[in-house]
Structure formats: C-alpha cells, structure tokens
Design a protein around this motif. Structure first.
Motif, PDB file in Angstrom:
ATOM      1  N   PRO A 175     -31.743   1.118  58.197  1.00 54.38           N
ATOM      2  CA  PRO A 175     -32.957   0.286  58.130  1.00 54.38           C
ATOM      3  C   PRO A 175     -33.432  -0.125  59.526  1.00 54.38           C
ATOM      4  O   PRO A 175     -32.630  -0.246  60.457  1.00 54.38           O
ATOM      5  N   ASP A 221     -38.704  -4.197  55.957  1.00 53.24           N
ATOM      6  CA  ASP A 221     -39.055  -4.485  54.561  1.00 53.24           C
ATOM      7  C   ASP A 221     -40.122  -5.573  54.476  1.00 53.24           C
ATOM      8  O   ASP A 221     -41.004  -5.532  53.611  1.00 53.24           O
ATOM      9  N   HIS A 267     -34.606   3.354  55.799  1.00 51.49           N
ATOM     10  CA  HIS A 267     -33.848   3.727  54.595  1.00 51.49           C
ATOM     11  C   HIS A 267     -32.544   2.939  54.545  1.00 51.49           C
ATOM     12  O   HIS A 267     -32.170   2.266  55.530  1.00 51.49           O
ATOM     13  N   ALA A 268     -31.856   3.008  53.442  1.00 52.68           N
ATOM     14  CA  ALA A 268     -30.669   2.172  53.216  1.00 52.68           C
ATOM     15  C   ALA A 268     -29.589   2.415  54.261  1.00 52.68           C
ATOM     16  O   ALA A 268     -28.905   1.481  54.701  1.00 52.68           O
TER      17      ALA A 268
END
Length: 252
Positions: free
Chosen positions: A196, A241, A192-193
């Motif tokens: 990460p 990602d 998650h932001a």
C-alpha cells in the motif's frame, strides 16, 4: 514546535529506530523502504534522519543512476532486485522501480508500452516481495508547487547544495501537471494489499520527518517500544485509501 523541541523529539525517535533495528537483526527481518516524490519533496532529508544512527553494516541507501545500455535491455526490475534486503537488513530506495511510471513517463525516457507493462507487473512483483517476508513500506512525499519552486531556487543559490541540482530541476515546474497526472495513475494502479502507498505532506520539512519516522516505526511489526512512540499525525501522513475515498487530497 521550537528547534529544541524538534531536536529532542527527533533524538527520541532515532533511539526508537535503533531499538527497532536491534530487533530486526535479532529476528532476521527484511526491511525495505521506498521513497518516492517530486524533486525537492524532502526524500534526502528524511532518509538522512532515519539512517543517522543505524548500523552501516545493516543499512543501505540505494539511489541508482540512470541505467546503462546493458541495464536498459534487462528486465526492468532486475537492477533493483539485486539490492533487496537479506535477513536483518534495512534497504532504503531513494527513488525506485517507480521511476518508470514517474520521470520516465513524463520525460519520454521509456515507451508507453514499457510503462504499461510496468504498471501491469508491479503489483505481482511486490506481492512476491511480501510473500518472501520482506516488509515493504512505500512513501509518496507530496509537496506543493509553490514550496517546490522555493526549494529549487534555494538549491541553485546555495553553493553547498550544488550536488542536488539536476537538469530535471529545470522542467519540474514546467511539467507540473504532467507529473501530477503520472503520480495519480501510478498511485492508483500500484496501491494494493501487499504494497500500500502512504502519502506524506512535506511542505513543513521537520513535521514531515518526524511523522515519517513515526509511521515507519508503527509499520515494522516490532513489539511495543519503551519509547512510547506516538502515532503519526493523520493530517500529515495518511494512506492512499483516504485519497481514493475523497477524505484527503494531494497537491495538484
């Protein structure tokens, strides 16, 4: 890279780490590094190279034993929260709260309900760390099955590595697929932001160590270094990602 070239680059990067810690102390930065990965993936070696020349007063490596009966009754994050950094400190977790989604899941040390609660709560927990100004860098060290076997065999045959031998080593290869499935779910649900995941290919130990240090230096928010630290090799260090996007794969 020859041994001399490796040692020279390592020394240069360790000098940059010293500069980064001087900056972190002066600015009151709170640094938290989380090292996760399969057994023998290289966590100990990478951490040793990071901390080798850092201040013992401002740097702590946390490698917690299995929880006591009292700790088992606590909020899961409680035993880890007390070790989080204050201003100017670097804390490095050699395995962390992610034990619940990894070894505990595979070995049945916690219930499916407890594991689900962890995966539900870990993103809000880490978001709170981010909101509190803690610089959180999460690293998943990825190793191939073949390389893991060779390293585990080496541990058992080397008298100087006896302290690294664990009862869990015996099932690391046997439960390889279960660990892969647990890893994939853990990374997917906790990326998650505010926290990460960064993946590191570690079959080549020395390349991994150098590139981990480069990644850390580039993600501290420290001003430009006089050491001119290069970016990490994108074939060795890459954000989760890129795995999601199908651009990189983890060992299966």
């Amino acid at each position: 890279m020859t041994e001399d070239e490796y040692e020279a680059e390592l020394a240069r990067l360790q000098g940059a780490l010293v500069d980064a810690q001087i900056w972190a102390v002066a600015e009151g930065k709170k640094i938290c590094l989380v090292f996760e990965g399969r057994d023998s993936a290289g966590k100990d070696g990478a951490i040793k190279r990071i901390t080798e020349h850092l201040s013992v007063r401002q740097t702590r490596v946390i490698a917690l034993p299995k929880p006591s009966d009292r700790e088992k009754s606590q909020w899961w994050f409680q035993r880890y929260a007390e070790h989080l950094p204050a201003a100017g400190e670097w804390v490095i977790f050699n395995r962390s709260w992610y034990n619940r989604a990894g070894v505990e899941k595979v070995m049945g040390f916690s219930t499916p309900q407890e594991q689900e609660i962890f995966l539900r709560d870990v993103t809000p927990f880490e978001t709170m760390l981010d909101d509190a100004g803690i610089i959180l860098i999460k690293l998943w060290l990825d190793i191939s099955k073949k390389e893991q076997k060779e390293r585990l065999d080496d541990r058992r045959s080397d008298p100087l590595k006896r302290l690294k031998v664990s009862p869990l080593d015996a099932v690391a290869q046997e439960k390889w697929d279960a660990y892969s499935a647990a890893r994939d779910e853990m990374l997917r649900r906790s990326h998650h932001a505010g926290g990460p995941w960064t993946c590191v290919k570690t079959d080549k130990k020395k390349d991994a160590r150098l590139n981990i240090i480069r990644h850390v230096l580039h993600n501290l928010g420290c001003p430009a270094y006089s050491h001119d630290v290069p970016a990490p090799d994108a074939n060795i260090v890459f954000g989760y990602d890129r795995v999601i996007a199908g651009e990189r794969e983890l060992f299966s």
